[in-house]
Design a protein around this motif. Structure first.
Motif, PDB file in Angstrom:
ATOM      1  N   SER A  51       3.378  -6.921  -8.879  1.00  0.00           N
ATOM      2  CA  SER A  51       2.766  -6.655 -10.171  1.00  0.00           C
ATOM      3  C   SER A  51       1.583  -7.590 -10.370  1.00  0.00           C
ATOM      4  CB  SER A  51       3.773  -6.852 -11.308  1.00  0.00           C
ATOM      5  OG  SER A  51       4.227  -8.185 -11.353  1.00  0.00           O
ATOM      6  N   GLY A  52       0.692  -7.213 -11.284  1.00  0.00           N
ATOM      7  CA  GLY A  52      -0.428  -8.068 -11.654  1.00  0.00           C
ATOM      8  C   GLY A  52      -1.755  -7.648 -11.079  1.00  0.00           C
ATOM      9  N   ARG A  53      -1.752  -6.972  -9.940  1.00  0.00           N
ATOM     10  CA  ARG A  53      -3.009  -6.543  -9.337  1.00  0.00           C
ATOM     11  C   ARG A  53      -2.730  -5.363  -8.421  1.00  0.00           C
ATOM     12  NH1 ARG A  53      -7.061 -10.177  -5.499  1.00  0.00           N
ATOM     13  NH2 ARG A  53      -8.428  -8.484  -4.880  1.00  0.00           N
ATOM     14  N   PRO A  54      -3.377  -4.249  -8.621  1.00  0.00           N
ATOM     15  CA  PRO A  54      -3.118  -3.093  -7.755  1.00  0.00           C
ATOM     16  C   PRO A  54      -3.686  -3.303  -6.355  1.00  0.00           C
ATOM     17  CG  PRO A  54      -4.915  -2.608  -9.258  1.00  0.00           C
ATOM     18  CD  PRO A  54      -4.364  -3.941  -9.672  1.00  0.00           C
ATOM     19  N   PHE A  55      -2.940  -2.857  -5.357  1.00  0.00           N
ATOM     20  CA  PHE A  55      -3.373  -2.961  -3.977  1.00  0.00           C
ATOM     21  C   PHE A  55      -3.779  -1.585  -3.466  1.00  0.00           C
ATOM     22  CE2 PHE A  55      -2.518  -7.203  -2.341  1.00  0.00           C
ATOM     23  CZ  PHE A  55      -1.722  -7.744  -3.308  1.00  0.00           C
ATOM     24  N   SER A  56      -5.046  -1.233  -3.642  1.00  0.00           N
ATOM     25  CA  SER A  56      -5.494   0.032  -3.075  1.00  0.00           C
ATOM     26  C   SER A  56      -5.544  -0.064  -1.560  1.00  0.00           C
ATOM     27  CB  SER A  56      -6.860   0.413  -3.630  1.00  0.00           C
ATOM     28  OG  SER A  56      -7.808  -0.602  -3.334  1.00  0.00           O
ATOM     29  N   SER A  57      -5.826  -1.240  -1.047  1.00  0.00           N
ATOM     30  CA  SER A  57      -5.683  -1.522   0.371  1.00  0.00           C
ATOM     31  C   SER A  57      -5.173  -2.951   0.490  1.00  0.00           C
ATOM     32  CB  SER A  57      -6.996  -1.342   1.119  1.00  0.00           C
ATOM     33  OG  SER A  57      -7.935  -2.302   0.703  1.00  0.00           O
ATOM     34  N   GLY A  58      -4.415  -3.209   1.521  1.00  0.00           N
ATOM     35  CA  GLY A  58      -3.857  -4.537   1.694  1.00  0.00           C
ATOM     36  C   GLY A  58      -2.607  -4.494   2.537  1.00  0.00           C
ATOM     37  N   GLY A  59      -1.815  -5.511   2.427  1.00  0.00           N
ATOM     38  CA  GLY A  59      -0.617  -5.576   3.232  1.00  0.00           C
ATOM     39  C   GLY A  59       0.483  -6.376   2.570  1.00  0.00           C
ATOM     40  N   MET A  60       1.714  -6.058   2.947  1.00  0.00           N
ATOM     41  CA  MET A  60       2.881  -6.806   2.496  1.00  0.00           C
ATOM     42  C   MET A  60       3.827  -6.967   3.667  1.00  0.00           C
ATOM     43  SD  MET A  60       3.455  -5.063  -1.263  1.00  0.00           S
ATOM     44  CE  MET A  60       4.743  -6.199  -1.770  1.00  0.00           C
ATOM     45  N   GLY A  61       4.638  -7.976   3.608  1.00  0.00           N
ATOM     46  CA  GLY A  61       5.536  -8.203   4.725  1.00  0.00           C
ATOM     47  C   GLY A  61       6.735  -9.039   4.341  1.00  0.00           C
ATOM     48  N   SER A 110      -4.929   1.167   4.300  1.00  0.00           N
ATOM     49  CA  SER A 110      -6.360   1.137   4.027  1.00  0.00           C
ATOM     50  C   SER A 110      -6.749   2.002   2.851  1.00  0.00           C
ATOM     51  CB  SER A 110      -7.127   1.593   5.266  1.00  0.00           C
ATOM     52  OG  SER A 110      -6.772   2.925   5.590  1.00  0.00           O
ATOM     53  N   GLY A 111      -5.780   2.401   2.026  1.00  0.00           N
ATOM     54  CA  GLY A 111      -6.086   3.184   0.850  1.00  0.00           C
ATOM     55  C   GLY A 111      -5.776   4.650   1.013  1.00  0.00           C
ATOM     56  N   GLY A 112      -5.784   5.153   2.233  1.00  0.00           N
ATOM     57  CA  GLY A 112      -5.439   6.551   2.463  1.00  0.00           C
ATOM     58  C   GLY A 112      -4.013   6.666   2.952  1.00  0.00           C
ATOM     59  N   SER A 113      -3.818   7.410   3.992  1.00  0.00           N
ATOM     60  CA  SER A 113      -2.483   7.611   4.529  1.00  0.00           C
ATOM     61  C   SER A 113      -2.265   6.848   5.825  1.00  0.00           C
ATOM     62  CB  SER A 113      -2.245   9.100   4.766  1.00  0.00           C
ATOM     63  OG  SER A 113      -3.212   9.597   5.688  1.00  0.00           O
ATOM     64  N   THR A 114      -3.172   5.951   6.170  1.00  0.00           N
ATOM     65  CA  THR A 114      -3.034   5.174   7.400  1.00  0.00           C
ATOM     66  C   THR A 114      -2.257   3.902   7.121  1.00  0.00           C
ATOM     67  OG1 THR A 114      -5.133   5.991   8.258  1.00  0.00           O
ATOM     68  CG2 THR A 114      -4.243   3.989   9.248  1.00  0.00           C
ATOM     69  N   TYR A 115      -1.180   3.713   7.854  1.00  0.00           N
ATOM     70  CA  TYR A 115      -0.359   2.516   7.736  1.00  0.00           C
ATOM     71  C   TYR A 115      -0.264   1.829   9.097  1.00  0.00           C
ATOM     72  CZ  TYR A 115       1.275   3.900   3.108  1.00  0.00           C
ATOM     73  OH  TYR A 115       1.336   4.226   1.784  1.00  0.00           O
ATOM     74  N   TYR A 116      -0.233   0.516   9.051  1.00  0.00           N
ATOM     75  CA  TYR A 116      -0.014  -0.284  10.250  1.00  0.00           C
ATOM     76  C   TYR A 116       1.291  -1.040  10.081  1.00  0.00           C
ATOM     77  CZ  TYR A 116      -5.001   0.644  10.810  1.00  0.00           C
ATOM     78  OH  TYR A 116      -6.223   1.243  10.924  1.00  0.00           O
ATOM     79  N   LEU A 117       2.164  -0.906  11.041  1.00  0.00           N
ATOM     80  CA  LEU A 117       3.469  -1.541  10.976  1.00  0.00           C
ATOM     81  C   LEU A 117       3.642  -2.513  12.134  1.00  0.00           C
ATOM     82  CD1 LEU A 117       5.707   1.610  10.292  1.00  0.00           C
ATOM     83  CD2 LEU A 117       4.502   0.191   8.639  1.00  0.00           C
ATOM     84  N   ASP A 146       6.453   2.227  -1.253  1.00  0.00           N
ATOM     85  CA  ASP A 146       6.349   3.220  -2.318  1.00  0.00           C
ATOM     86  C   ASP A 146       5.120   2.846  -3.128  1.00  0.00           C
ATOM     87  OD1 ASP A 146       8.618   4.443  -4.912  1.00  0.00           O
ATOM     88  OD2 ASP A 146       6.478   4.741  -4.594  1.00  0.00           O
ATOM     89  N   SER A 147       4.002   3.531  -2.865  1.00  0.00           N
ATOM     90  CA  SER A 147       2.747   3.157  -3.516  1.00  0.00           C
ATOM     91  C   SER A 147       2.791   3.383  -5.019  1.00  0.00           C
ATOM     92  CB  SER A 147       1.585   3.933  -2.895  1.00  0.00           C
ATOM     93  OG  SER A 147       1.790   5.331  -3.037  1.00  0.00           O
ATOM     94  N   ALA A 148       3.522   4.382  -5.459  1.00  0.00           N
ATOM     95  CA  ALA A 148       3.588   4.680  -6.897  1.00  0.00           C
ATOM     96  C   ALA A 148       4.213   3.533  -7.682  1.00  0.00           C
ATOM     97  CB  ALA A 148       4.365   5.967  -7.129  1.00  0.00           C
ATOM     98  N   ASN A 149       5.155   2.828  -7.054  1.00  0.00           N
ATOM     99  CA  ASN A 149       5.842   1.729  -7.720  1.00  0.00           C
ATOM    100  C   ASN A 149       5.418   0.362  -7.215  1.00  0.00           C
ATOM    101  OD1 ASN A 149       7.500   3.383  -9.409  1.00  0.00           O
ATOM    102  ND2 ASN A 149       8.733   3.872  -7.606  1.00  0.00           N
ATOM    103  N   SER A 150       4.406   0.322  -6.346  1.00  0.00           N
ATOM    104  CA  SER A 150       3.933  -0.943  -5.769  1.00  0.00           C
ATOM    105  C   SER A 150       5.092  -1.756  -5.215  1.00  0.00           C
ATOM    106  CB  SER A 150       3.182  -1.759  -6.839  1.00  0.00           C
ATOM    107  OG  SER A 150       2.050  -1.064  -7.307  1.00  0.00           O
ATOM    108  N   SER A 157      -1.005  -9.586   0.622  1.00  0.00           N
ATOM    109  CA  SER A 157      -2.387  -9.988   0.848  1.00  0.00           C
ATOM    110  C   SER A 157      -3.291  -8.788   0.654  1.00  0.00           C
ATOM    111  CB  SER A 157      -2.546 -10.537   2.263  1.00  0.00           C
ATOM    112  OG  SER A 157      -3.896 -10.782   2.567  1.00  0.00           O
ATOM    113  N   THR A 158      -4.562  -9.050   0.382  1.00  0.00           N
ATOM    114  CA  THR A 158      -5.546  -7.970   0.336  1.00  0.00           C
ATOM    115  C   THR A 158      -6.074  -7.641   1.721  1.00  0.00           C
ATOM    116  OG1 THR A 158      -7.266  -9.595  -0.155  1.00  0.00           O
ATOM    117  CG2 THR A 158      -6.263  -8.461  -2.034  1.00  0.00           C
ATOM    118  N   ALA A 159      -5.703  -8.421   2.728  1.00  0.00           N
ATOM    119  CA  ALA A 159      -6.110  -8.141   4.101  1.00  0.00           C
ATOM    120  C   ALA A 159      -5.212  -7.068   4.696  1.00  0.00           C
ATOM    121  CB  ALA A 159      -6.046  -9.409   4.937  1.00  0.00           C
TER     122      ALA A 159
END
Length: 129
Positions: A25-35, A54-61, A76-80, A102-104
């Motif tokens: 929460s606090g900042r939307p991640f249109s592109s970025g990463g979590m781990g 990257s904002g579309g449907s491309t994910y890196y795992l 789940d992008s809708a619920n961040s 991260s935003t990276a």
């Protein structure tokens, strides 16, 4: 500023499953990463899994070798929210699990602690034999 809240930890037996959640929460991640990282008593914080987009449907795992085939990270992008589905748990999986963000992003991103700008407070996972 980004806030991360982990949940879903607990005490389970070997072979059981758990699903961890990390709500951002606090900042939307249109592109970025979590781990997810984990830290057992007296040990360093180790990488578990990461997901970046990257904002579309491309994910890196990325997954640590020790959890490949047993753990699955998803978003789940809708619920961040990012999830870590953990199956076939072992006593060696016992640790405090931390969520980072991260935003990276990118195919090689997310396996090192300094890849992340934000961290949650952690959730305990204990697997008994």
């Amino acid at each position: 500023q980004v806030q991360l809240v982990e949940s879903g930890g607990g005490l389970v037996q070997a072979g059981d499953s758990l699903r961890l959640s990390c709500a951002a929460s606090g900042r939307p991640f249109s592109s970025g990463g979590m781990g997810w990282f984990r830290q057992a008593p007296g040990k360093e914080r180790d990488f578990v899994a990461s997901i970046s987009w990257s904002g579309g449907s491309t994910y890196y795992l990325n997954y640590a070798d020790s959890v490949k085939g047993r753990f699955t990270i998803s978003r789940d992008s809708a619920n961040s929210t990012v999830y870590l589905q953990m199956n076939s748990l072992k006593p060696d999986d016992t640790a405090v699990y931390y969520c980072g963000a991260s935003t990276a992003m990118g195919p090689g991103w997310g396996t090192l602690p300094y890849d992340y700008n934000y961290w949650g407070q952690g959730t305990q996972v204990t697997v008994s034999s």
